[in-house]
Motif scaffolding. Sequence first.
Motif, PDB file in Angstrom:
ATOM      1  N   ARG C 128      15.303  16.935  43.411  1.00 41.08           N
ATOM      2  CA  ARG C 128      14.537  17.624  42.385  1.00 41.08           C
ATOM      3  C   ARG C 128      14.955  19.079  42.182  1.00 41.08           C
ATOM      4  NH1 ARG C 128      11.096  14.514  41.143  1.00 41.08           N
ATOM      5  NH2 ARG C 128      10.032  14.527  43.137  1.00 41.08           N
ATOM      6  N   ARG C 174       8.462   5.599  35.398  1.00 37.85           N
ATOM      7  CA  ARG C 174       8.233   6.449  36.569  1.00 37.85           C
ATOM      8  C   ARG C 174       7.651   5.636  37.720  1.00 37.85           C
ATOM      9  NH1 ARG C 174       5.735  10.436  32.800  1.00 37.85           N
ATOM     10  NH2 ARG C 174       7.372  11.910  32.238  1.00 37.85           N
ATOM     11  N   ARG C 177      10.503   3.564  39.214  1.00 36.71           N
ATOM     12  CA  ARG C 177      11.454   4.460  39.880  1.00 36.71           C
ATOM     13  C   ARG C 177      10.908   4.954  41.220  1.00 36.71           C
ATOM     14  NH1 ARG C 177      11.638  10.233  37.235  1.00 36.71           N
ATOM     15  NH2 ARG C 177       9.561  10.127  38.166  1.00 36.71           N
ATOM     16  N   ASP C 178       9.742   5.560  41.186  1.00 35.11           N
ATOM     17  CA  ASP C 178       9.189   6.175  42.387  1.00 35.11           C
ATOM     18  C   ASP C 178       8.837   5.135  43.430  1.00 35.11           C
ATOM     19  OD1 ASP C 178       9.438   8.490  40.996  1.00 35.11           O
ATOM     20  OD2 ASP C 178       7.308   8.643  40.464  1.00 35.11           O
ATOM     21  N   VAL C 182      10.449   5.785  47.264  1.00 32.28           N
ATOM     22  CA  VAL C 182       9.652   6.352  48.360  1.00 32.28           C
ATOM     23  C   VAL C 182       9.669   5.468  49.588  1.00 32.28           C
ATOM     24  CG1 VAL C 182       8.059   7.843  47.096  1.00 32.28           C
ATOM     25  CG2 VAL C 182       7.557   5.407  47.348  1.00 32.28           C
TER      26      VAL C 182
ATOM     27  N   VAL D 182       3.222  10.091  44.561  1.00 31.74           N
ATOM     28  CA  VAL D 182       4.467  10.619  44.003  1.00 31.74           C
ATOM     29  C   VAL D 182       4.267  11.113  42.580  1.00 31.74           C
ATOM     30  CG1 VAL D 182       6.199   9.445  45.388  1.00 31.74           C
ATOM     31  CG2 VAL D 182       5.211   8.298  43.404  1.00 31.74           C
ATOM     32  N   ALA D 183       3.220  10.637  41.952  1.00 36.17           N
ATOM     33  CA  ALA D 183       2.944  11.104  40.598  1.00 36.17           C
ATOM     34  C   ALA D 183       2.808  12.626  40.551  1.00 36.17           C
ATOM     35  CB  ALA D 183       1.685  10.447  40.061  1.00 36.17           C
ATOM     36  N   SER D 185       4.689  14.665  41.598  1.00 37.00           N
ATOM     37  CA  SER D 185       5.982  15.322  41.402  1.00 37.00           C
ATOM     38  C   SER D 185       6.361  15.454  39.927  1.00 37.00           C
ATOM     39  CB  SER D 185       7.070  14.582  42.170  1.00 37.00           C
ATOM     40  OG  SER D 185       7.262  13.301  41.603  1.00 37.00           O
ATOM     41  N   TRP D 186       5.764  14.638  39.082  1.00 39.88           N
ATOM     42  CA  TRP D 186       6.102  14.766  37.658  1.00 39.88           C
ATOM     43  C   TRP D 186       4.898  15.080  36.778  1.00 39.88           C
ATOM     44  CZ3 TRP D 186       3.161  11.376  35.075  1.00 39.88           C
ATOM     45  CH2 TRP D 186       2.816  10.181  35.720  1.00 39.88           C
TER      46      TRP D 186
END
Lengths: 214, 214, 214, 214
Positions: C128, C174, C177-178, C182, D182-183, D185-186
């Motif tokens: 990132r 998203r 992807r995530d 993870v 993780v959400a 992060s965006w």
Amino acid sequence: MTDPVNENGTVPISKKTTPDRPAPARRAELLATAAEVFAEQGYSATTVRRIADEAGMLAGSLYYHFDSKESMLDEILAGFLTELWSGYDAVLAAGLGPRETVEALVTESFREIDRHRAAVAVYQKESRHLVDHPRFAYLAESQEKFEDMWLGILRRGVAERVFRADLDIRLAYRFLRDTVWVAASWYRPDGAHGPEDIARQYLSMVLDGIAVRD
Amino acid sequence: MTDPVNENGTVPISKKTTPDRPAPARRAELLATAAEVFAEQGYSATTVRRIADEAGMLAGSLYYHFDSKESMLDEILAGFLTELWSGYDAVLAAGLGPRETVEALVTESFREIDRHRAAVAVYQKESRHLVDHPRFAYLAESQEKFEDMWLGILRRGVAERVFRADLDIRLAYRFLRDTVWVAASWYRPDGAHGPEDIARQYLSMVLDGIAVRD
Amino acid sequence: MTDPVNENGTVPISKKTTPDRPAPARRAELLATAAEVFAEQGYSATTVRRIADEAGMLAGSLYYHFDSKESMLDEILAGFLTELWSGYDAVLAAGLGPRETVEALVTESFREIDRHRAAVAVYQKESRHLVDHPRFAYLAESQEKFEDMWLGILRRGVAERVFRADLDIRLAYRFLRDTVWVAASWYRPDGAHGPEDIARQYLSMVLDGIAVRD
Amino acid sequence: MTDPVNENGTVPISKKTTPDRPAPARRAELLATAAEVFAEQGYSATTVRRIADEAGMLAGSLYYHFDSKESMLDEILAGFLTELWSGYDAVLAAGLGPRETVEALVTESFREIDRHRAAVAVYQKESRHLVDHPRFAYLAESQEKFEDMWLGILRRGVAERVFRADLDIRLAYRFLRDTVWVAASWYRPDGAHGPEDIARQYLSMVLDGIAVRD
DNA sequence: TATGAATGAGAGTTCATTCAT
DNA sequence: GATGAATGAACTCTCATTCAT
């Protein structure tokens, strides 16, 4: 605990930006506190915040009373020396013999330790590396005066056959000087014997030795 | 608990970056430099940059050899005490009489001052406020051993009628202890007389006094 | 553990000052070690010395093999992406339907996690804030390609009525992807089920949900 | 041992320089700033100067408010967890069914991400390698509580035939856990849809999958 | 008089990196 | 290929000091 600074004016050099007016009593307390902490931890290792803590205020508040940390040290040392020399001068003015003069000076020194132990301890610890600092020039002056005084007394004592002729005068001077002042590092005024007691015993050792006489 | 310092000066320092074997010479040089600066300015007032300057390197480079400024102090003090006690123990093992023991110990002390003046001066200046620090617990142990040793000798001397019976033993102990070590603050090894000379004169004053005998 | 860097030349950007000749095997080992430590502590918190320790050498010695700490990171990430895309491209070239493509890509991703967990974890953690760094421009390129790929598949899936029409495509992207990557943070290759097992279960949850169907 | 964080965000930090009462507002601002920078660059890669810059002050000035960089991290994480658990506990106390509990918890999580995105991102990035650090023991405690909570809900859901019986419970737990966090992060709070919106869509994918129903 | 908050210089320390051996 | 020793920049943190309130 009494005030280590005397009536102001005899304090050498210390330029004062803070007003003369406000409570000299508070100043004195604060200086006593500072001396105590300086004595315990050393000047450099002492933070201004620690002093403030001990005095129950915040670090910044000290600057209402003093210019700087250094000026506290200055006042402590100058006050100590002023008082010490006022005592010494009285002794010297009395015109005693060498042995009696030594006795009186040592006794006077122990009294000073008794009254202002912290200031004496600070002087012991810090004076050596302060002599080069212009602000503390009076330390060098005092030390020179001190040395002259003792060497004079010792020489007179030897001449008058009161002190041993085989002494190395300079060594004896250092011996006397150090011997007395290091006591400030362990002396506690609440002990069983007062300063005169201790002075008497020290003098007995210094003058007559610790060995039994043949 | 016995003294944490072991044989030959390599003191048990917590984390050592460098192994024991390589280049103890450089370490020793650096420690000598550090001791010199600590002695002159005091531990707290000494910057690590100053030590590095004196050693001809950059401040950060010191950390290749030592963990921290404190660990330098630690090694200096522990090394000093190790060597001192090795000398003292030899004296004590010789089984001399009280007076001769005092003479030998004082002489030994002046020899140590002669060899490691800086380390002794650092010890003089800093040991008092380090005793509370856990890392320097060995200082307190050493001081206790020191006190026991001197009190024992003095008591024996009094019992054997070698030392004066009217002495305050504890006071005499402090007198002896301080009197010897403060010499580190003015002694310079390049002086006319060696450590044995000075020891002899000190002993003469301490044992027999500076006054002429009646 | 196999080598995360592939046959050299496909590794983008990394300028190599170190000779091409010497033992690529040792390089690979060192990179694996570095990836492991980077994954565990984070790139920034990892010292080059720690990597060297882990590799049984001194910090300076690493610089025979690599230009810098950053170039290690570079090789790790570039190697990972090269390998990943080689797998992905094979899948994409197979011309499967949307659902089957998703299944194949997710499975491929878990295989990559299985093979190079540390590298994947490093990528997860560091990519990132690396995208802005010119040296790591290929990260942004890869991410764009990644995004295009997934959005394309999802759109096609919706168009072909394989995926739900009410999805927010970008959100679903998203999510996918995530969700996959993870897993690198907890996956341990010595677990009971292999990467295909886990992929199957993940896919089952992602495609059909965890709730029972009415 | 229960969670060391207490009610309403004032977490039990070891040494606090400033008393509890004055200016918690400035502290909060600074913590928000720090969290933002930590989230962006990572804790280790963030310099205390950068935080100070962002806050419009000098680096040293931060130390009037906080003990250390680490204690800022500590307060950020502890504050986040305190608030998070206060929300979770309210949900758990409501005694909903498994599916409704999952929905409420996920929604609550997205609300927390919405309110304290930076803190959540920091938690995501740093908590893994902090758990070993004694100071951050509460992270491990929280994670355990978290795991117990989710595993309990999932098991109950399976038992009540609300969730699929063929799920690997532990895998599903990790899937849920990671997927939500993780959400952070965006997620950007200024987006078109609020946290409840996003939660609803996430839940839809998680519960019912992205594939169309047969 | 004292406080709260900040400054700014400098301290001790870390660490990627270099290089002669 | 690797070591030992050093560099130099940057980092976290400390502390005397200032000043509006």
